[in-house]
Design a protein around this motif. Structure first.
Motif, short mmCIF file in Angstrom:
data_model
loop_
_atom_site.label_atom_id
_atom_site.label_comp_id
_atom_site.label_asym_id
_atom_site.label_seq_id
_atom_site.Cartn_x
_atom_site.Cartn_y
_atom_site.Cartn_z
N GLY A 10 0.78 -1.24 0.00
CA GLY A 10 0.00 0.00 0.00
C GLY A 10 0.81 1.28 0.00
N ALA A 11 2.11 1.17 0.32
CA ALA A 11 2.91 2.41 0.39
C ALA A 11 2.85 3.18 -0.92
CB ALA A 11 4.36 2.07 0.74
N VAL A 12 2.75 2.45 -2.04
CA VAL A 12 2.79 3.11 -3.34
C VAL A 12 1.58 4.02 -3.53
CG1 VAL A 12 1.56 1.30 -4.63
CG2 VAL A 12 3.27 2.69 -5.77
N LEU A 13 0.48 3.73 -2.88
CA LEU A 13 -0.74 4.52 -3.12
C LEU A 13 -0.62 5.93 -2.58
CD1 LEU A 13 -3.49 1.88 -2.27
CD2 LEU A 13 -2.82 2.72 -4.53
N ASP A 66 2.33 7.55 -1.99
CA ASP A 66 3.60 8.17 -2.34
C ASP A 66 3.34 9.22 -3.41
OD1 ASP A 66 6.74 6.89 -3.75
OD2 ASP A 66 6.09 8.89 -3.18
N PRO A 67 3.60 10.47 -3.12
CA PRO A 67 3.27 11.53 -4.09
C PRO A 67 3.99 11.37 -5.42
CG PRO A 67 3.96 12.47 -1.97
CD PRO A 67 4.22 11.00 -1.90
N SER A 68 5.12 10.63 -5.44
CA SER A 68 5.88 10.51 -6.70
C SER A 68 5.60 9.19 -7.41
CB SER A 68 7.38 10.62 -6.38
OG SER A 68 7.77 9.54 -5.55
N ARG A 69 4.47 8.58 -7.09
CA ARG A 69 4.25 7.19 -7.58
C ARG A 69 4.14 7.07 -9.10
NH1 ARG A 69 -0.54 8.61 -4.82
NH2 ARG A 69 -1.88 9.59 -6.34
N GLY A 70 3.51 8.00 -9.79
CA GLY A 70 3.27 7.83 -11.23
C GLY A 70 2.24 6.75 -11.48
N VAL A 71 2.44 6.03 -12.59
CA VAL A 71 1.51 4.98 -12.99
C VAL A 71 1.68 3.76 -12.07
CG1 VAL A 71 0.95 3.38 -14.86
CG2 VAL A 71 1.48 5.77 -15.38
N ILE A 72 0.59 3.14 -11.70
CA ILE A 72 0.71 1.89 -10.94
C ILE A 72 0.01 0.75 -11.68
CG2 ILE A 72 0.75 3.18 -8.76
CD1 ILE A 72 -1.89 1.69 -8.08
N ILE A 73 0.44 -0.45 -11.38
CA ILE A 73 -0.17 -1.66 -11.96
C ILE A 73 -0.92 -2.36 -10.85
CG2 ILE A 73 0.29 -3.91 -13.02
CD1 ILE A 73 2.76 -2.66 -14.30
N VAL A 74 -2.15 -2.76 -11.17
CA VAL A 74 -2.97 -3.46 -10.18
C VAL A 74 -3.30 -4.85 -10.72
CG1 VAL A 74 -5.13 -3.42 -8.88
CG2 VAL A 74 -4.01 -1.26 -9.50
N GLN A 75 -3.00 -5.84 -9.93
CA GLN A 75 -3.44 -7.21 -10.27
C GLN A 75 -4.54 -7.58 -9.31
OE1 GLN A 75 0.12 -9.53 -9.85
NE2 GLN A 75 0.51 -9.56 -12.04
N GLY A 76 -5.59 -8.15 -9.83
CA GLY A 76 -6.68 -8.49 -8.92
C GLY A 76 -7.79 -9.24 -9.61
N VAL A 77 -8.95 -9.21 -8.97
CA VAL A 77 -10.09 -9.96 -9.50
C VAL A 77 -11.25 -9.00 -9.72
CG1 VAL A 77 -10.99 -10.60 -7.23
CG2 VAL A 77 -11.45 -12.05 -9.17
N ILE A 78 -11.98 -9.22 -10.79
CA ILE A 78 -13.13 -8.38 -11.12
C ILE A 78 -14.32 -8.79 -10.27
CG2 ILE A 78 -14.79 -7.82 -12.95
CD1 ILE A 78 -12.08 -6.50 -13.33
N GLN A 79 -15.03 -7.80 -9.79
CA GLN A 79 -16.24 -8.08 -9.01
C GLN A 79 -17.39 -7.32 -9.66
OE1 GLN A 79 -16.93 -6.44 -4.89
NE2 GLN A 79 -16.44 -8.52 -4.29
N ARG A 80 -18.37 -8.06 -10.10
CA ARG A 80 -19.53 -7.42 -10.72
C ARG A 80 -20.67 -7.42 -9.71
NH1 ARG A 80 -18.13 -7.10 -16.16
NH2 ARG A 80 -20.02 -5.90 -16.50
N ARG A 81 -21.15 -6.23 -9.39
CA ARG A 81 -22.23 -6.15 -8.40
C ARG A 81 -23.56 -6.06 -9.12
NH1 ARG A 81 -21.13 -4.15 -3.04
NH2 ARG A 81 -18.91 -4.07 -2.66
N GLN A 82 -24.59 -6.28 -8.34
CA GLN A 82 -25.95 -6.09 -8.87
C GLN A 82 -26.09 -4.66 -9.33
OE1 GLN A 82 -28.48 -7.13 -5.56
NE2 GLN A 82 -29.56 -8.58 -6.84
N GLY A 83 -26.79 -4.47 -10.42
CA GLY A 83 -26.98 -3.11 -10.90
C GLY A 83 -25.93 -2.72 -11.93
N LEU A 101 -0.11 -4.64 -5.90
CA LEU A 101 0.07 -3.31 -6.46
C LEU A 101 1.55 -3.09 -6.74
CD1 LEU A 101 -1.95 -1.43 -3.69
CD2 LEU A 101 -2.82 -1.97 -5.95
N TYR A 102 1.86 -2.48 -7.87
CA TYR A 102 3.26 -2.22 -8.20
C TYR A 102 3.39 -0.81 -8.75
CZ TYR A 102 3.11 -7.32 -8.50
OH TYR A 102 2.89 -8.65 -8.25
N ALA A 103 4.50 -0.18 -8.45
CA ALA A 103 4.81 1.09 -9.10
C ALA A 103 5.43 0.76 -10.45
CB ALA A 103 5.78 1.90 -8.25
N TYR A 104 4.82 1.24 -11.52
CA TYR A 104 5.28 0.90 -12.87
C TYR A 104 6.72 1.35 -13.09
CZ TYR A 104 5.36 1.00 -18.01
OH TYR A 104 5.68 0.83 -19.33
N LYS A 105 7.09 2.49 -12.53
CA LYS A 105 8.45 3.01 -12.80
C LYS A 105 9.51 2.08 -12.22
CE LYS A 105 8.57 6.03 -8.75
NZ LYS A 105 8.56 7.38 -8.24
#
Lengths: 1042, 84
Positions: A999-1002, A1004-1021, A1031-1035
């Motif tokens: 979570g530190a990357v979130l 960090d003011p100098s983070r730039g682009v981040i990569i998120v790996q995870g799972v899709i969740q579709r809710r009702q509606g 989470l990864y810092a792309y740089k």
């Protein structure tokens, strides 16, 4: 008996090191019967000091420690109301001449002595200063002056605080006093209650002097002897002169308790000759009722009479008339406004057109707003169009007079970030470390939570900090948490006084030059002054802007007659497509809307109340949604609960419902029930809650409710009372929320242009709003010097950015660009522009070039920037301003400039400039630059991710928007943020385990682009979100690859 | 003219104030305390520093003026300065 007559609290900012509570506690512990408060050039603390002192049986003495014009200080104590008023006048004069360094002149003192006791001679007095400099002749002159103006009210203070020179100074002052037959008193120039607090005092002084603890400074405190010494300690110090101790008690006996508080100072409203205030109010209410309701039936009359009776009995008729008058003025001038808060519980307020919520139609409880039992001043807040709110304020000033109207103060206190920076600097910690620590702290963190944040937050854990001084920083942060640091103007608080304000408060200028009372909103009301809140809401300005744009395009819209049952609008809300919509645009709200499927205004009212810490932590959201959708049948433990809770499907959501339950079940009067609710929401201990509960249960049983049922109902109320939202407030907001949703649905170009013009406001920055309006099919046109206007505007599916979007652009320049073009034709070249629109400085010209405003005209931004100095030189010479001193290489003819072949900036560079100047990429999106590499790394676009099925794995990359950590029902940390790429946006949830690891990357003011790996969740509606697994810092990945 | 000596000395007190001291094998009796003050310790260096210091500027029976320093933390006296 000794009385401390020279005492500073933390209201002597960056000097006094004790809270009022600490000073009073010490006085009580020492058996004192009286205590003075004399802060530096301030009476801010006098009212809370008085209230606290009286509660503990201490006689409060009001005074001030004035800084004199030429040299030294003088302590004044108020004997009576006149004395207090003179202190207010002296401070007003001192601050008027220099608000940052107020000083009192001899002339001002001479004119304002009545009712005052003067004490000179303390270490920092002018008398002492001259004596220490071996200039007794000047000391005698000053003494003669004070003697002349204060006569029998002048005392000479001697303090023995173990400073060099004290011995002889003390003797000399006593001799001087005896020679002039002046009484001598003992003082200690108290700056902290206990000597242990000396370090805090020294640190605050270092901050004030902008020095560090490691540096010497002549004005730093020498020792820790300025504590609130006990009578025994003072007696020991003055064993040779006991009379100076007895004199302090004699002075205390001469002082009344000031200022006098409790009496209402609200002005009487000027009514026609043939009417009383009550008659006028009644007339206006019934006139308004005829306009608001089809029929003024018995039920409505009963309700209005009930409210009018309470208003009259509590003495607030004039208050309602004043507020009615202000609302009337706004309506007359076409200034958009809306009353908010619990005032919307009032049918009288609705009939007076102060609020827009039908309290009778919604069956809202007036007692939530006002009741005989509570007998408090009503609190009516009104939101005005932020562009025109000052017109309304000026009306109030003009009507009641500048001596009777003043803005309210607000105090900023030491919080986490500011405390870290300032304390760190004073402790000689490296600036880089303080800055790093401060930036990583959560924004609203309290100063006393800094240390715990270090261990709790992963983004702070991995940094190496110097431990010893850092521990000192944490200790000090804890000690000064909540100390006032700056004062400023309250956003909308305005006070109108029946009597001239200077009888109650000094008037001091704020940084913007507005006169304010140094009392904050709570102290103001304790003083008897009544506050109105004339707030400014940018949403109102945005609505007004939208309507004006529509009018200009001959598509006018009557905002007040917007269809409140428009199905397209509700369908949009139900899809969670509410970015830009008032109150409904946060990620949590958007998820709620997609689950709720709102189909009426009532649903919006509930939504406003549901997404708040209380209902979330109290696990109310899911039950509400299940029952709303018919998946669960609400059950009521007692039949009397059904009519109260059926509109919220059995869930207690509103404060009014708590009041109604107490009324129906325990037979409380509505006023008593509201008292119960308030006590419950502010209860400080479990035992207090138990006591209240016992009362409720006993009364319920007496009302025929079985004991177990009453006990269970109380347990519901106990949980809800602290978080319940005011229904009237929710209803007031819901109407605006729905109507802005209507605008977003039906005229998105105009509406989104208007909210961009009104920035900063809302939840999202400009680039997210533009991405949203683009998603809605609106075409966005970047800046064009020959097409755009000063402000963004929409026109049926097209949105044109305005020159004011450019960072650093001045409004008059932006308007001039448009006006000159309209009056004398299109610009034919950059030079033509510079000649026809003079006065645009170099920085603004550069910004316009970088933003692409001249792309259509000249095409090559690099060439324009390169040639800019030469062009400016050319114009200066042309206009006869003489030559600038610039490099002769740049000084070339205009024709040559335009002919030179220079390669323009790359796409990357142009995009970077647009983000820098406009906050948005007109040429493309930041993510365009990385897409090919991300695709090679198997990163999907957000559009691709949004099309995946529930439970599918996804890897996306983008820019982080608004990461935040709201409270959760489990107490665990969960982070929510939105991720934006060139195609859209997706909401991401990060649970605690992932947050602690990555979570530190979130944050960090100098983070730039981040990569998120995870799972899709579709809710009702239809709402889709992602649960992050990593989470990864792309740089960092790019750097590793290189 | 003053000289800073900062030498530890033995001091006789009345419980609070110095009455006499021994310096270079000579006894000095204090006739008058000309001035007295207290200097706070460097609280921000609490691990290094000792405590507040009392300072006494005294006139002795031999008409010398001295400044005596009393470290309240260690209860150590030293002759801080002599006025020639």
């Amino acid at each position: 008996m000794f009385v401390h007559l020279h005492v500073h609290s933390f209201y002597s900012m960056l000097d006094g090191a004790s809270r009022l509570e600490d000073l009073i506690a010490k006085a009580v512990a020492d058996g004192a019967t009286a205590l003075a408060l004399t802060d530096h050039d301030s009476v801010t603390g006098l009212i809370p000091f008085q209230q606290l002192a009286r509660r503990f049986g201490i006689q409060p003495i009001g005074g001030v420690d004035l800084t004199l014009e030429k040299e030294g200080r003088l302590v004044l104590l108020a004997k009576d109301e006149q004395g207090y008023e003179n202190i207010c006048r002296l401070l007003t004069l001192a601050y008027r001449d220099n608000r940052l360094d107020p000083r009192t002149t001899d002339a001002a003192l001479r004119d304002h002595t009545q009712g005052l006791i003067a004490i000179s001679g303390g270490r920092f007095s002018d008398l002492s200063s001259y004596l220490l400099k071996h200039q007794p002749q000047y000391a005698i002159k000053r003494l003669a002056f004070y003697r002349e103006i204060f006569r029998d009210d002048l005392y000479i203070a001697v303090s023995r605080t173990a400073l060099p020179g004290d011995f002889s100074l003390s003797r000399t002052l006593i001799d001087l006093a005896n020679q002039h037959s002046l009484p001598v008193i003992a003082t200690n120039d108290v700056h902290y209650a206990m000597s242990d607090d000396f370090a805090v005092h020294d640190l605050l002084v270092c901050m004030r002097l902008k020095t560090t603890v490691d540096e010497m400074h002549s004005l730093r405190p020498f020792n820790r002897e300025n504590d609130m010494k006990s009578e025994a300690e003072i007696s020991a110090l003055f064993a040779d002169y006991p009379e100076c101790i007895e004199q302090t008690a004699k002075i205390a006996a001469r002082c009344d308790i000031v200022p006098h508080i409790g009496e209402s100072l609200f002005p009487a409203f000027s009514v026609p000759e043939h009417e009383t205030s009550e008659q006028m109010l009644r007339r206006l209410v019934y006139e308004g009722a005829k306009g608001r309701y089809d029929m003024v039936d018995e039920m409505l009359i009963a309700r209005l009479e009930h409210e009018l009776q309470i208003i009259t009995e509590l003495g607030f008729v004039d208050y309602f008339l004043v507020v009615w008058d202000i609302a009337r003025y706004a309506r007359m001038r076409g200034i958009r406004y809306a009353g908010r808060g619990s005032a919307a519980d009032s049918a009288v307020a609705y009939c007076l057109y102060i609020t827009d919520v039908d309290a009778v139609g919604r069956n809202l409880l007036f007692e939530r707003f006002m009741s005989l039992e509570r007998a408090e001043k009503p609190d009516i807040d009104i939101d005005f169009d932020s562009m025109r709110r000052d017109e309304v304020r000026q009306y109030v000033y003009d009507k009641y007079g500048e001596n009777h109207v003043v803005s309210v103060c607000t105090y900023s206190t030491f919080r986490g970030r500011s405390a870290v920076r300032e304390i760190g600097k004073a402790l000689s910690l490296p600036e880089a470390i303080c800055d790093q620590l401060a930036k990583r702290l959560p924004f609203m963190l309290h100063a006393d939570q800094v240390e715990s944040a270090l261990s709790r937050l992963p983004e702070l854990r991995d940094v190496k900090w110097p431990t010893e001084r850092l521990q000192l920083l944490f200790d000090m942060a804890r000690k000064i948490a909540g100390f006032p640091r700056y004062y400023g103007t309250h956003v909308g608080g305005l006070v109108i006084s029946r009597t001239p304000l200077l009888k109650t408060t000094p008037l001091i200028p704020s940084a913007k030059g507005v006169l304010i009372t140094p009392f904050d909103k709570d102290v103001v009301e304790d003083s008897g002054l009544v506050k109105l809140d004339l707030l400014s809401l940018r949403t109102m300005s945005a609505i007004e802007d939208t309507l004006l744009q529509l009018q200009a395009k001959e598509r006018p819209l009557d905002y007040d007659r917007i269809d409140l049952e428009d199905q397209e609008t509700f369908a949009m809300i139900a899809r969670g497509e509410t970015i830009g919509v008032f109150q409904l645009e946060s990620p949590a709200q958007r998820v709620l809307q997609s689950r709720l499927g709102a189909s009426s205004l009532e649903d919006i009212v509930a939504s406003v109340a549901l997404i708040r810490p209380g209902p979330i932590k109290g696990n109310m959201v899911d039950p509400f949604l299940r029952r709303r959708k018919g998946q669960e049948v609400p059950t009521y433990i007692h039949p009397k609960l059904e009519p109260i809770l059926s509109k919220t499907y059995g869930v207690v959501l509103f404060q009014e419902q708590v009041i109604e339950i107490a009324t129906a079940i325990a037979n409380f009067s509505p006023g008593e029930a509201d008292q119960l609710r308030r006590v419950m929401s502010h209860a400080r201990s479990a035992s207090e809650m138990d006591r209240i509960g016992q009362e409720f249960i006993e009364k319920s049983v007496a009302n025929g409710v079985p004991y177990e049922v009453a006990e269970t109902i109380y347990s519901y109320m106990r949980g809800y009372a602290s978080y319940g939202f005011c229904e009237a407030h929710a209803a007031a907001f819901a109407t605006t929320a729905y109507k802005t949703a209507y605008l977003a649905q039906h005229m998105p170009a105009e509406f989104f242009a208007s909210i961009i013009n009104a920035q900063p406001m809302g939840y999202y920055p400009t680039h997210v709003l533009l991405a949203e309006v683009k998603r809605r099919g609106v075409r966005i046109y970047g800046l064009d010097i020959n097409k755009g206007g000063a402000f963004a505007c929409g026109d049926a599916g097209n949105l044109y950015l305005g020159f004011m979007q450019v960072q650093g652009m001045k409004k008059d320049v932006a308007k001039r660009i448009e006006d000159v073009r309209k009056s004398s034709g299109l610009y034919v070249s950059f030079l033509d522009f510079c000649v026809r629109v003079p006065g645009v400085d170099r920085l603004q010209l550069e910004q316009l070039i970088r933003a692409g405003a001249f792309d259509a005209l000249e095409g090559n931004r690099r060439r324009l920037l390169w040639n800019l100095p030469g062009i400016l030189q050319y114009i200066r010479e042309r206009e006869g301003f003489g030559e600038l001193v610039i490099d002769p290489i740049i000084r070339i003819e205009h024709e040559t400039l335009m002919a030179s072949r220079m390669k323009d900036f790359s796409y990357h560079e142009r995009l970077a400039m647009e983000y820098q100047t406009l906050g948005y990429g007109v040429s493309g999106h930041w993510m365009d630059l990385y897409r090919s590499d991300l695709t090679a790394r198997r990163c999907q676009t957000i559009t691709e991710a949004l099309s995946l099925s529930d439970g599918a794995l996804a890897t996306v990359a983008g820019l982080v928007i608004r990461p935040h950590r709201p409270p959760t029902k489990s107490g665990k940390t969960v982070v929510f943020f939105s991720l934006e790429d060139e195609e859209g946006m997706i909401d991401v949830t990060v649970f605690q385990d992932v947050y602690h690891r990555d979570g530190a990357v979130l944050f960090d003011p100098s983070r730039g682009v981040i990569i998120v790996q995870g799972v899709i969740q579709r809710r009702q509606g239809g709402n889709v979100q992602m649960i992050a697994h990593a989470l990864y810092a792309y740089k960092l990945i790019m750097n590793a690859a290189n | 003219m003053t000289r800073i000596l900062q030498q530890k000395i033995d001091v006789e007190t009345d419980g609070k104030r110095p009455r006499a001291f021994l310096f270079r094998d000579q006894q000095y009796f204090i006739v008058e305390i000309l001035d007295f003050w207290i200097e706070a310790d460097a609280w921000w260096k609490s691990f290094e520093d000792h405590g507040d210091r009392e300072m006494f500027r005294v006139l002795t029976d031999q008409e010398g003026i001295f400044e005596l320093e009393h470290d309240l933390g260690d209860d150590v006296w030293q002759l801080y300065k002599v006025w020639d």
